[in-house]
Design a protein around this motif. Structure first.
Motif, PDB file in Angstrom:
ATOM      1  N   ILE A  17       0.852  -1.183   0.000  1.00  0.00           N
ATOM      2  CA  ILE A  17       0.000   0.000   0.000  1.00  0.00           C
ATOM      3  C   ILE A  17       0.889   1.234   0.000  1.00  0.00           C
ATOM      4  CG2 ILE A  17      -1.839  -1.157   1.272  1.00  0.00           C
ATOM      5  CD1 ILE A  17      -0.922   0.404   3.746  1.00  0.00           C
ATOM      6  N   GLN A  18       0.325   2.342  -0.345  1.00  0.00           N
ATOM      7  CA  GLN A  18       1.086   3.582  -0.355  1.00  0.00           C
ATOM      8  C   GLN A  18       1.497   3.941   1.068  1.00  0.00           C
ATOM      9  OE1 GLN A  18      -0.997   6.768  -2.227  1.00  0.00           O
ATOM     10  NE2 GLN A  18       0.626   8.284  -1.911  1.00  0.00           N
ATOM     11  N   ALA A  19       2.737   4.392   1.208  1.00  0.00           N
ATOM     12  CA  ALA A  19       3.225   4.765   2.533  1.00  0.00           C
ATOM     13  C   ALA A  19       2.342   5.854   3.128  1.00  0.00           C
ATOM     14  CB  ALA A  19       4.665   5.243   2.438  1.00  0.00           C
ATOM     15  N   ALA A  20       2.024   5.690   4.419  1.00  0.00           N
ATOM     16  CA  ALA A  20       1.129   6.633   5.095  1.00  0.00           C
ATOM     17  C   ALA A  20       1.901   7.484   6.085  1.00  0.00           C
ATOM     18  CB  ALA A  20       0.024   5.865   5.815  1.00  0.00           C
ATOM     19  N   ARG A  21       1.326   8.630   6.389  1.00  0.00           N
ATOM     20  CA  ARG A  21       1.867   9.475   7.457  1.00  0.00           C
ATOM     21  C   ARG A  21       1.057   9.175   8.712  1.00  0.00           C
ATOM     22  NH1 ARG A  21       3.318  15.478   6.233  1.00  0.00           N
ATOM     23  NH2 ARG A  21       4.719  14.902   7.926  1.00  0.00           N
ATOM     24  N   ILE A  22       1.747   8.736   9.745  1.00  0.00           N
ATOM     25  CA  ILE A  22       1.085   8.246  10.954  1.00  0.00           C
ATOM     26  C   ILE A  22       1.513   9.083  12.156  1.00  0.00           C
ATOM     27  CG2 ILE A  22       0.852   6.271  12.517  1.00  0.00           C
ATOM     28  CD1 ILE A  22       1.395   4.446  10.100  1.00  0.00           C
ATOM     29  N   LEU A  23       0.528   9.533  12.928  1.00  0.00           N
ATOM     30  CA  LEU A  23       0.804  10.230  14.183  1.00  0.00           C
ATOM     31  C   LEU A  23       0.453   9.296  15.329  1.00  0.00           C
ATOM     32  CD1 LEU A  23       1.517  12.796  15.816  1.00  0.00           C
ATOM     33  CD2 LEU A  23      -0.898  13.444  15.663  1.00  0.00           C
ATOM     34  N   ALA A  24       1.442   8.993  16.172  1.00  0.00           N
ATOM     35  CA  ALA A  24       1.236   8.108  17.325  1.00  0.00           C
ATOM     36  C   ALA A  24       1.355   8.922  18.602  1.00  0.00           C
ATOM     37  CB  ALA A  24       2.263   6.984  17.314  1.00  0.00           C
ATOM     38  N   VAL A  25       0.387   8.746  19.525  1.00  0.00           N
ATOM     39  CA  VAL A  25       0.367   9.523  20.768  1.00  0.00           C
ATOM     40  C   VAL A  25       0.430   8.543  21.939  1.00  0.00           C
ATOM     41  CG1 VAL A  25      -0.777  11.370  22.051  1.00  0.00           C
ATOM     42  CG2 VAL A  25      -1.114  11.181  19.571  1.00  0.00           C
ATOM     43  N   PHE A  26       1.627   8.423  22.558  1.00  0.00           N
ATOM     44  CA  PHE A  26       1.844   7.510  23.683  1.00  0.00           C
ATOM     45  C   PHE A  26       2.681   8.211  24.755  1.00  0.00           C
ATOM     46  CE2 PHE A  26       0.961   4.753  20.120  1.00  0.00           C
ATOM     47  CZ  PHE A  26       0.100   3.808  20.672  1.00  0.00           C
ATOM     48  N   PRO A  27       2.081   9.190  25.453  1.00  0.00           N
ATOM     49  CA  PRO A  27       2.874  10.024  26.365  1.00  0.00           C
ATOM     50  C   PRO A  27       2.981   9.505  27.790  1.00  0.00           C
ATOM     51  CG  PRO A  27       0.664  10.882  26.202  1.00  0.00           C
ATOM     52  CD  PRO A  27       0.702   9.655  25.336  1.00  0.00           C
ATOM     53  N   PHE A  28       2.475   8.291  28.066  1.00  0.00           N
ATOM     54  CA  PHE A  28       2.446   7.810  29.450  1.00  0.00           C
ATOM     55  C   PHE A  28       3.864   7.760  30.019  1.00  0.00           C
ATOM     56  CE2 PHE A  28       1.800   4.735  32.886  1.00  0.00           C
ATOM     57  CZ  PHE A  28       0.630   5.224  33.435  1.00  0.00           C
ATOM     58  N   PRO A  29       4.086   8.264  31.254  1.00  0.00           N
ATOM     59  CA  PRO A  29       5.440   8.324  31.812  1.00  0.00           C
ATOM     60  C   PRO A  29       5.996   6.988  32.305  1.00  0.00           C
ATOM     61  CG  PRO A  29       3.853   9.231  33.370  1.00  0.00           C
ATOM     62  CD  PRO A  29       3.099   8.953  32.106  1.00  0.00           C
TER      63      PRO A  29
END
Length: 516
Positions: A17-29
């Motif tokens: 598939i076409q490469a995607a732009r992914i935003l991942a949010v995992f800020p747990f300390p």
């Protein structure tokens, strides 16, 4: 579709598939949560996707297709917060504490300088997919509305009623315990009553205390998106939820199609060689073998009361086994010769070693999964949250035992260790559970990647969503139907009583007229 035969196995690889732009949010300390997901994010980057990761543990070396947005703010007062967990609280106070903790984390993300300058301004950037840690941080689900992108949630502790609501999943309270309750799926009547009450309190606290604060954050930091999409609609619009759980690790239960079990996706199937000094210490244990002791990343052994540390040291000194102890200081006064301390150990690689006979653990889910994967019995010393539940499951399944670290005696500690090492049924059960867990058509990591790219290939895969995602609480549980039926029954009963009263009254009046 490309089909490859390899060593008798049939591997089916989807078309690229076409490469995607992914935003991942995992800020747990807590580092364990990010340890769980970082192999998944790195694998997505290795497949050509451009991954931007908001997290508290940035990569030490640059990685191709991988950009970190560090959130050091989440560490403010973190140790004090962990210590507060040991304070006595009722169920409402406990939920208030958890809510405040996650509201603070959410605010840290949305006020971070790099986030506010590169992600939040309208038209500044664009992403094709949002991946978040789905754990009471509803406001930053707003990134999905902000970028008009599908959203995938990852739950690093499995699921509960709150995670289930994201995809309209069923959570029968009769056999689905609250994560913090410490119950299994086989509850007594009293435990079911307690589970019902505690879950109801948690649900009310979430609706009345937590969500209003999250909605204020959402409206403040996503002002344009919040006018288009309400937060209560957004957190029921997940394309997929990946669960760090598997029925062989806990208990079977129902899941909707877009809820996928990927328990242990962080575990490498090829253990790495241990450092030379560590390997020599383990090999020097002879036939007695080694015990591995770690309280995870949030609880630090160095912060245990001195009396508890001394109890453990005396116990370890009296054992024929050698002990690896994850200890966060350079020195441990009174350390016996059979104890090896280090601030960090390659835990999965240690548990894979054949000479390791027992894992003494805090009972965190990642540690529990790793112990099962490598077939090691456990002694659980739980401290908070889901750890009590995980230890109780280990006892129920038969591959572990548990003790209260605050009240256990030296005799109890030593006796339990000896029982787990000497009685063969614990190791045998652990090996059986390992066989069941490993018997999967794809590795958990491959499964997670396949379903993530499935969502990308099918533009959000909204055809997988159950209708329950679009129903409110009352409609979902048919409370409106029950209310209407009950109201109708009461109306019919009332009319019937009135008619009977009228008939009875009319008959009485006729009799009176005849007598006259």
């Amino acid at each position: 579709m490309l089909v490859i035969h390899l060593s008798g196995l049939l591997l089916i690889l989807p078309a690229c598939i076409q490469a995607a732009r992914i935003l991942a949010v995992f800020p747990f300390p807590g580092p364990s949560q990010y340890i769980n997901v970082v192999p998944y994010l790195k694998t997505l980057a290795s497949r050509g996707h451009q991954v931007t990761s908001i997290n508290a543990f940035p990569q030490k070396k640059p990685l191709e297709n991988f950009r970190d947005i560090p959130i050091p703010e989440v560490f403010d007062n973190y140790n004090e917060i962990i210590n507060e967990l040991n304070d006595p609280m009722n169920i409402w106070q406990e939920n208030n504490f958890i809510n405040k903790f996650f509201v603070d984390i959410t605010r840290s993300v949305l006020t971070n300088k790099e986030v506010t300058e590169t992600l939040l301004p309208p038209g500044k950037d664009q992403y094709d997919l949002i991946i978040v840690e789905a754990l009471r941080s509803d406001a930053y689900y707003g990134f999905a509305a902000h970028f008009n992108a599908p959203i995938i949630g990852i739950s690093t502790f499995g699921t509960d009623w709150n995670i289930d609501e994201l995809v309209g999943n069923v959570s029968p309270l009769s056999y689905t315990p609250l994560v913090t309750a410490g119950f299994t799926d086989r509850m007594t009547f009293g435990e079911r009553v307690s589970n019902f009450v505690d879950t109801t309190v948690a649900w009310l606290n979430y609706r009345l205390v937590h969500m209003p604060e999250q909605e204020r954050l959402y409206e403040k930091y996503f002002p344009i998106a919040s006018k288009r999409v309400r937060l209560t609609d957004l957190n029921r619009n997940f394309s997929l939820v990946l669960l760090n759980q598997h029925f062989s690790l806990s208990f079977p239960r129902a899941y909707v199609p877009n809820m996928i079990q990927v328990g242990g996706l962080h575990i490498s199937h090829k253990p790495a060689a241990l450092p030379k000094d560590l390997e020599e210490f383990i090999q020097g244990s002879g036939e007695e073998g080694v015990i591995y002791f770690s309280l995870g990343s949030n609880v630090k052994s160095k912060d245990l009361p001195a009396e508890r540390r001394q109890l453990m040291l005396k116990t370890f000194a009296s054992l024929p086994q050698r002990v690896l102890w994850k200890f966060e200081d350079d020195q441990l006064p009174g350390k016996p010769a059979n104890v090896f301390i280090s601030k960090w150990f390659p835990q999965p690689d240690i548990l894979a070693h054949p000479k390791v006979k027992l894992f003494i653990t805090h009972g965190g889910l990642l540690s529990t999964i790793e112990s099962i994967h490598h077939g090691k019995p456990v002694l659980g010393l739980p401290f908070f949250y889901d750890q009590f539940l995980n230890v109780k499951r280990a006892k129920q399944a038969g591959f572990g035992l548990g003790l209260d670290h605050k009240t256990m005696t030296q005799q109890e500690f030593k006796g339990t260790i000896e029982r787990l090492v000497k009685e063969p049924q614990f190791a045998e059960t652990a090996r059986q559970m390992s066989d069941r867990y490993r018997d999967q058509p794809m590795t958990p990591l491959d499964t997670a990647i396949w379903w993530t790219e499935y969502v990308l290939r099918h533009k959000g895969a909204y055809h997988m969503r159950v209708a329950g995602q679009d129903l409110g609480f009352f409609a979902y549980h048919s409370l409106d139907v029950l209310g209407a039926l009950l109201g109708g029954a009461l109306l019919i009963l009332t009319i019937s009583l009135v008619i009977l009263w009228k008939i009875a009254g009319f008959g009485n009046s006729k009799k009176k007229q005849k007598k006259q």
